[in-house]
Design an enzyme around this catalytic site. Structure first.
Site, PDB file in Angstrom:
ATOM      1  N   LYS A 138      -5.745 -40.326  44.464  1.00 39.74           N
ATOM      2  CA  LYS A 138      -4.749 -41.393  44.486  1.00 39.74           C
ATOM      3  C   LYS A 138      -3.988 -41.453  45.802  1.00 39.74           C
ATOM      4  CE  LYS A 138      -3.982 -41.861  39.509  1.00 39.74           C
ATOM      5  NZ  LYS A 138      -5.113 -41.059  39.094  1.00 39.74           N
ATOM      6  N   GLU A 222       5.625 -41.935  43.039  1.00 42.19           N
ATOM      7  CA  GLU A 222       5.860 -43.268  43.568  1.00 42.19           C
ATOM      8  C   GLU A 222       6.888 -43.996  42.714  1.00 42.19           C
ATOM      9  OE1 GLU A 222       1.922 -44.818  43.546  1.00 42.19           O
ATOM     10  OE2 GLU A 222       1.954 -45.366  41.435  1.00 42.19           O
ATOM     11  N   ASN A 257       0.988 -44.149  28.479  1.00 37.39           N
ATOM     12  CA  ASN A 257       0.202 -44.562  29.650  1.00 37.39           C
ATOM     13  C   ASN A 257      -1.285 -44.680  29.358  1.00 37.39           C
ATOM     14  OD1 ASN A 257       2.486 -44.557  31.489  1.00 37.39           O
ATOM     15  ND2 ASN A 257       2.391 -42.318  31.384  1.00 37.39           N
ATOM     16  N   GLU A 297      -7.073 -51.261  39.597  1.00 36.13           N
ATOM     17  CA  GLU A 297      -5.968 -51.518  38.678  1.00 36.13           C
ATOM     18  C   GLU A 297      -4.720 -51.919  39.462  1.00 36.13           C
ATOM     19  OE1 GLU A 297      -5.471 -48.153  36.127  1.00 36.13           O
ATOM     20  OE2 GLU A 297      -7.389 -48.488  35.115  1.00 36.13           O
ATOM     21  N   GLU A 310      -4.470 -47.931  41.224  1.00 32.87           N
ATOM     22  CA  GLU A 310      -5.525 -46.955  41.474  1.00 32.87           C
ATOM     23  C   GLU A 310      -6.867 -47.637  41.311  1.00 32.87           C
ATOM     24  OE1 GLU A 310      -4.947 -43.934  38.534  1.00 32.87           O
ATOM     25  OE2 GLU A 310      -5.930 -45.075  36.944  1.00 32.87           O
ATOM     26  N   ASN A 312     -10.680 -46.831  39.656  1.00 33.17           N
ATOM     27  CA  ASN A 312     -11.526 -45.955  38.852  1.00 33.17           C
ATOM     28  C   ASN A 312     -12.967 -46.158  39.283  1.00 33.17           C
ATOM     29  OD1 ASN A 312      -9.608 -44.688  37.032  1.00 33.17           O
ATOM     30  ND2 ASN A 312      -9.294 -46.733  36.204  1.00 33.17           N
ATOM     31  N   PHE A 370       3.854 -43.570  18.052  1.00 40.25           N
ATOM     32  CA  PHE A 370       2.819 -44.600  18.219  1.00 40.25           C
ATOM     33  C   PHE A 370       1.408 -44.016  18.230  1.00 40.25           C
ATOM     34  CE2 PHE A 370       6.580 -46.407  20.422  1.00 40.25           C
ATOM     35  CZ  PHE A 370       6.831 -47.434  19.524  1.00 40.25           C
TER      36      PHE A 370
END
Length: 691
Positions: A138, A222, A257, A297, A310, A312, A370
């Site tokens: 990253k 970040e 996430n 993304e 990022e 993938n 969740f």
């Protein structure tokens, strides 16, 4: 040509047996060898093999059944099997595999693995090692993105050394910040921090998760963009300098996430923004000579400003929605590119036809944060593939085990329609018709998301779940009409079971004559959510006339009580329900509108007598800490005699590659500790007692 992959399945037809390989969602590795490939079409002559792990994958597993040969690569823990390069390379050599498809996870973005394959003259069906390293890291990918003039998020372009440096950097950037694994993906090793304390905790947990999941504990920090959308662009490049963007996927519905619901296209983007994002994604791909399928993304704010998140360098779990709207088979395209063929399409050839939605069906309890993982064996499993426009990517069957060692995903449920409304309606029907027994699942949450007014209007962001359910998910809140429909259906089901029992007793073969009871109607007492309702039911063939608290309804069905699915008509409204359990004491569990409701139905006489039964006292849980999920104890932070404050960390449990901090529910003194680091615990197991 041969291949293996983790998480995806072959796009091939085994000509030797004349069978079609579906795309499976597998926690396994597969190998295949092509005997003759005159050209890359949709048919391949293959000898198929699969890799499996001892103690988890076994001969009855779907991927093992489909393969001609199975090779065990080690025990169930991923570090000893699917992340064990030596074992996998031995399998590649022994099966004489000629190419490898790495799928979604495990070694799919590991440059060392790709290098080892190249050293053995085995084709890696994916990008070259330079692209994997550049985009998989990253930190480096962000620097390359800036150089390629791709919009990026403000942050620290380097490796964070320790927690103290993390705090210093976070203060310089300004809270909130996102701490995430440099080599990570899939939501692993990511934490949001709003202050110094959360930054220190986030550094610790993220580095541990990163090391566990990717073998690389480097972190970056970040700026966290609050309330963004998560929208990604599918790209496809070849070895001849060509690259395309295959439109976008909306992936904003997430928990921890990790994506839960995805769709293509996005209801939010206009054609101008779509083109700008696509062109930047292609520019980044070309900057590293990207040659395969990949995903760029972005985070998108409310004003349609977008920032690179990022890339993938692998096939994404949610790729089916792109396949649905473009007509392209991404795995087939990856295989063609790996062989050296140029892309067959131009950018102008890429359409947006219709709408596709994907729900990730997890073995999780949606009522706990969740979705906390659930383990167990699937006692009954039926996919809703009989419905139009439905696709299910899975690798399980009745009897399959959901283990603590791997991601808890059961399947990817995809629906396609001519427009978004049709795709969502088909998803609603598919979720109602999906039979999963033996493990807790998240279908209730998925169904609530897709019928939520905010979701339907497109008013979503990555905080959707916490915004809509600030006190946690509680299931579907029944309206008065829906409540009456449910009570009518449950009561009719109860009476239908009583009538069936009478019919069995009054069978003509009975040696003892029984006088058939003449019952014109049944007066019932139905308890739902601690409320007692009076329900009167009378029958006329397959239709029951039901009076619920003064409201009259007609319920019609075939009343096949042996079927896991029951289609009922309530005053013209068609519903698909599932009766999960029905006990002699009147307790029933019924899945209605996605949510499982528990009711107790008694006859008037039984209800009167039930008043004399003693209620079981609830357990006092204020002084005990139980595991909310199955997993492995990573660390214990207390010992008997320690004083702890409310909210203080007691222990850390790792479940399905995610680390979870267990905290004290009140201030007190530790009485006893019932576990130690390394122990495997089940849901509800006692961990720590306070005095």
């Amino acid at each position: 040509m041969a291949g293996f992959w983790t998480g995806a399945a072959a796009l091939a037809t085994a000509g030797r047996r004349g069978r079609r390989w579906p795309k499976l969602l597998m926690r396994s590795v597969a190998l295949w060898t092509v005997k003759h490939v005159p050209h890359y079409s949709r048919r391949y002559l293959v000898v198929s093999r699969t890799l499996c792990s001892a103690g988890y994958d076994s001969n009855e597993k779907v991927h093992v059944k489909m393969a001609d040969e199975a090779v065990c690569v080690g025990p169930a823990p991923t570090s000893k099997s699917y992340l064990n390069m030596n074992a996998i390379m031995d399998a590649v050599r022994s099966t004489r595999a000629q190419a490898v498809h790495p799928g979604y996870g495990f070694l799919s973005e590991n440059k060392e693995f790709a290098k080892r394959l190249a050293a053995e003259d085995v084709i890696f069906i994916g990008p070259d090692t330079h692209a994997i390293q550049a985009m998989g890291d990253k930190i480096e990918s962000k620097l390359l993105a800036k150089k390629a003039k791709v919009n990026t998020i403000p942050g620290f372009d380097g490796v964070v050394k320790d927690a103290d440096e993390a705090v210093r950097i976070a203060r310089e950037i300004g809270y909130p910040v996102m701490i995430k694994a440099s080599a990570g993906g899939g939501g692993k090793g990511m934490r949001i921090a709003w202050d110094d304390e959360e930054t220190r905790d986030g550094f610790r947990f993220s580095s541990q998760e990163a090391a566990s999941s990717f073998g690389d504990d480097r972190l970056l920090i970040e700026k966290f963009i609050d309330n963004p959308r998560h929208i990604e662009i599918q790209v496809l490049g070849d070895k001849h300098g060509n690259a395309l963007w295959l439109n976008e996927r909306e992936c904003s519905i997430q928990r921890r996430n990790q994506k839960v619901v995805e769709e293509a296209p996005s209801i939010f983007l206009d054609s101008e923004t779509r083109r700008a994002m696509g062109e930047q994604a292609v520019a980044l791909a070309k900057a590293v000579n990207y040659s395969s399928a990949g995903t760029v993304e972005f985070l998108v704010d409310s004003k349609k400003n977008f920032y690179f998140l990022e890339m993938n360098t692998r096939l994404q779990v949610e790729h089916p929605v792109t396949e649905c709207i473009t007509g392209l088979d991404l795995v087939q395209e990856m295989i063609r590119v790996a062989k050296g063929y140029p892309l067959r399409h131009k950018q102008a050839d890429i359409p947006i036809n219709g709408w596709a939605v994907e729900c990730r069906v997890y073995a999780e309890d949606p009522y706990k944060s969740f979705g906390l993982p659930s383990v167990g064996r699937l006692s009954q499993y039926e996919e809703p593939i009989h419905l139009p426009g439905v696709r299910v990517d899975s690798g399980i069957q009745p009897g399959s085990d959901i283990s603590i060692y791997y991601d808890p995903m059961i399947s990817k449920l995809i629906t396609y329609g001519s427009d978004r409304t049709e795709a969502l309606k088909r998803m609603e029907d598919a979720l109602d018709s999906y039979v999963i027994r033996g493990v807790t699942h998240n279908i209730a949450l998925l169904r609530e998301v897709i019928i939520n007014s905010r979701f339907i209007e497109g008013d979503i962001n990555t905080k959707f779940l916490s915004d809509v359910y600030p006190d946690g998910f509680k299931g579907h809140p029944l309206t008065e009409t829906e409540r009456n429909q449910f009570l009518a259906v449950a009561s009719s089901l109860f009476v239908a079971s009583q009538l069936r029992a009478q019919h069995f007793q009054d069978h003509e073969s009975s040696r003892v004559p029984i006088v058939k009871p003449q019952v014109a109607s049944w007066e019932l007492s139905v308890k739902l959510h601690d409320e007692i309702h009076t329900v009167v039911v009378s029958s006329s063939g397959p239709t029951f006339s039901v009076e619920v608290d003064g409201s009259k309804l007609n319920v019609t069905s075939t009343w096949n009580l042996a079927s896991p699915l029951l289609s009922v008509n309530v005053d013209g409204t068609q519903r698909t329900i599932q009766c999960l359990s029905r006990e002699a004491g009147g307790n029933m569990s019924i899945q209605f509108l996605g949510t499982v409701y528990k009711v107790r139905i008694l006859t008037k006489l039984a209800a009167e007598l039930n008043k004399f039964m003693l209620e079981k006292a609830a357990e006092d849980t204020s002084s005990i800490l139980r595991s909310p999920m199955p997993g492995v104890v990573v660390a214990i932070s207390v010992k008997p005699g320690d004083l702890v404050a409310e909210g203080q960390e007691i222990c850390v449990i790792e479940a399905m590659k995610m680390q979870n901090s267990m905290t004290a529910g009140k201030t007190g003194k530790v009485k006893s500790v019932h576990c130690k680091a390394g122990d495997t615990v089940g849901e509800g197991d006692l961990l720590v007692e306070l005095e």
